[in-house]
Write a protein that holds these residues in place. Structure first.
Motif, PDB file in Angstrom:
ATOM      1  N   TRP A  14       9.157 -77.025  14.791  1.00 31.88           N
ATOM      2  CA  TRP A  14       9.352 -75.677  14.251  1.00 31.88           C
ATOM      3  C   TRP A  14       8.808 -75.613  12.828  1.00 31.88           C
ATOM      4  O   TRP A  14       9.130 -76.469  12.001  1.00 31.88           O
ATOM      5  CB  TRP A  14      10.834 -75.314  14.247  1.00 31.88           C
ATOM      6  CG  TRP A  14      11.423 -75.193  15.612  1.00 31.88           C
ATOM      7  CD1 TRP A  14      11.960 -76.193  16.361  1.00 31.88           C
ATOM      8  CD2 TRP A  14      11.525 -74.004  16.397  1.00 31.88           C
ATOM      9  NE1 TRP A  14      12.390 -75.701  17.572  1.00 31.88           N
ATOM     10  CE2 TRP A  14      12.141 -74.357  17.620  1.00 31.88           C
ATOM     11  CE3 TRP A  14      11.152 -72.664  16.189  1.00 31.88           C
ATOM     12  CZ2 TRP A  14      12.405 -73.428  18.617  1.00 31.88           C
ATOM     13  CZ3 TRP A  14      11.418 -71.744  17.191  1.00 31.88           C
ATOM     14  CH2 TRP A  14      12.034 -72.124  18.386  1.00 31.88           C
ATOM     15  N   ARG A 229       6.119 -74.382  17.115  1.00 33.71           N
ATOM     16  CA  ARG A 229       6.757 -73.069  17.203  1.00 33.71           C
ATOM     17  C   ARG A 229       6.980 -72.480  15.820  1.00 33.71           C
ATOM     18  O   ARG A 229       7.279 -73.198  14.866  1.00 33.71           O
ATOM     19  CB  ARG A 229       8.119 -73.200  17.912  1.00 33.71           C
ATOM     20  CG  ARG A 229       8.017 -73.491  19.397  1.00 33.71           C
ATOM     21  CD  ARG A 229       9.361 -73.918  19.939  1.00 33.71           C
ATOM     22  NE  ARG A 229       9.389 -73.940  21.384  1.00 33.71           N
ATOM     23  CZ  ARG A 229       9.876 -72.953  22.143  1.00 33.71           C
ATOM     24  NH1 ARG A 229      10.403 -71.881  21.615  1.00 33.71           N
ATOM     25  NH2 ARG A 229       9.858 -73.053  23.455  1.00 33.71           N
ATOM     26  N   LEU A 244      15.259 -67.363  19.285  1.00 33.22           N
ATOM     27  CA  LEU A 244      14.238 -68.387  19.079  1.00 33.22           C
ATOM     28  C   LEU A 244      13.526 -68.746  20.377  1.00 33.22           C
ATOM     29  O   LEU A 244      12.504 -69.407  20.352  1.00 33.22           O
ATOM     30  CB  LEU A 244      14.879 -69.643  18.473  1.00 33.22           C
ATOM     31  CG  LEU A 244      15.554 -69.442  17.118  1.00 33.22           C
ATOM     32  CD1 LEU A 244      16.082 -70.762  16.598  1.00 33.22           C
ATOM     33  CD2 LEU A 244      14.612 -68.826  16.113  1.00 33.22           C
ATOM     34  N   SER A 249       7.056 -67.230  20.086  1.00 31.44           N
ATOM     35  CA  SER A 249       7.311 -68.172  18.986  1.00 31.44           C
ATOM     36  C   SER A 249       6.369 -69.370  19.082  1.00 31.44           C
ATOM     37  O   SER A 249       6.238 -70.145  18.148  1.00 31.44           O
ATOM     38  CB  SER A 249       8.766 -68.642  18.993  1.00 31.44           C
ATOM     39  OG  SER A 249       8.977 -69.601  20.008  1.00 31.44           O
TER      40      SER A 249
END
Lengths: 256, 128
Positions: A14, A229, A244, A249
């Motif tokens: 992320w 992401r 999320l 994403s």
């Protein structure tokens, strides 16, 4: 609350970019943090540093919360065993809820990186350093890494150094030693077949001024893709509950 | 795969978010002079502590781009901005200047600049 994200077959990485101060449209939900995190956020000398620290730890809690299905503020962190000694100062781990999920957090100058996997993982992001810092720190690396950096044209030298450094630090975080292990011992250079056995090294795109890497300790061959992401900043604000699991994403699937 | 255009823009441009620090009250130290072995040997323990603190403060301030006076010497080195790379650079500067330096992990875990100075004195055999 139920989990909205399945533990990845490979790894999820992320990426969060802190907006410019004028573009910040909400207030960080500081109530997600525990006393220790709040204290450390306040201890940063520069306001920007404290803000980034808080954002990074809210991000970690909200991301992990989506995988384990426990409210972000209920998560309790501890430390795993150190591979060098018997003390509990190895990789950060989830203590509540009990979970097999592995994770790693890094932040540097406006960027946050979080790695999540079912096997040990380390991530690192660093702002590309000055030429002088790169020159001095290159001395600390593996001799073959130093030789490879010596071949890089000067104009690309600091980002090549940054790439190597983030691979190394991500590996040491995955290993659990952190920077307690000498930086010259392991080879994380351009020849991937010479990387430490059992670890997969992935360079992560992190914008024009940073380098980043994820290093994953699969048992055997990689068990799935590494998915990069995007974590929107507004998912960290008070009163928001960003989804999320949204398909958009996903920024990229990175080749291991 | 659809990705927000703002994200793509960001990945390709320099938003210049992290502006260089401007909080200085004088010229940055280009050169930091380490105390000589002779100066340390002839000083009293209290003087040595003072000399080493001044030197450690100057090195840490240089590494984060501050004047020594602007550095908060009561905070951890990490919270004043010494991350892994700058910590490594600092370790080499200390070793070049004094012949000794703490392990990188010890530098990054130093409670404050006073603690760093104390480690340096101990490594030189001037432990309290």
């Amino acid at each position: 609350m139920t989990a909205t994200l399945a533990p990845p077959a490979g790894a999820d990485v992320w990426l969060l970019r802190q907006p410019k101060p004028d573009d910040i449209t909400g207030v960080l939900d500081m109530e997600e943090l525990d006393e220790n995190e709040l204290q450390r956020a306040r201890a940063c000398r520069r306001q920007a540093g404290g803000y980034l620290y808080a954002a990074a730890h809210i991000a970690l809690r909200r991301v992990l919360s989506s995988y384990v299905g426990e409210p972000a503020r209920e998560l309790v962190f501890g430390r795993g065993p150190c591979p060098c000694c018997d003390q509990q100062h190895g990789r950060p781990v989830l203590v509540n809820p009990q979970s097999d999920l592995h994770f790693s957090l890094s932040h540097s100058s406006g960027v946050v990186l979080i790695g999540v996997a079912r096997v040990p993982i380390g991530v690192d992001v660093e702002k590309v350093p000055s030429a002088e810092t790169a020159r001095v720190c290159t001395q600390a690396l593996h001799p073959d890494e130093r030789a490879e950096l010596a071949e890089v044209p000067e104009c690309a030298g600091t980002s090549a150094f940054g790439r190597l450094w983030t691979r190394k630090e991500a590996f040491l975080k995955g290993l659990g030693t952190g920077l307690g292990r000498d930086l010259s011992l392991d080879y994380l250079g351009w020849e991937s077949e010479r990387h430490p056995e059992g670890w997969t090294v992935v360079d992560v795109p992190a914008g024009p001024r940073h380098t980043a890497a994820a290093v994953i300790g699969y048992e055997g061959a990689p068990s799935g893709p590494v998915t990069l992401r995007w974590l929107p900043m507004d998912s960290l604000y008070s009163g928001t509950r960003a989804d999320l699991a949204r398909k958009d994403s996903v920024l990229a699937e990175l080749a291991a | 795969m659809t990705v927000d255009q703002a994200v793509l823009d960001w990945l390709n441009t320099d938003p210049d978010w992290d502006l260089p620090e401007t909080v200085t009250d004088g010229p940055l130290a280009a050169d930091v002079t380490a105390p000589s072995a002779a100066a340390l040997a002839s000083a009293s323990q209290a003087e040595r502590e003072e000399i080493m603190f001044e030197y450690a403060r100057a090195e840490v301030a240089r590494s984060v781009g501050l004047t020594p006076a602007a550095l908060d010497t009561e905070r951890t080195l990490v919270s004043v901005g010494v991350g892994s790379m700058l910590g490594c650079e600092l370790q080499y500067r200390l070793r070049d200047a004094l012949g000794v330096a703490p392990e990188l992990k010890e530098i990054l875990m130093a409670k404050d600049t006073h603690a760093l100075a104390g480690m340096l004195l101990a490594l030189l055999g001037y432990g309290g």
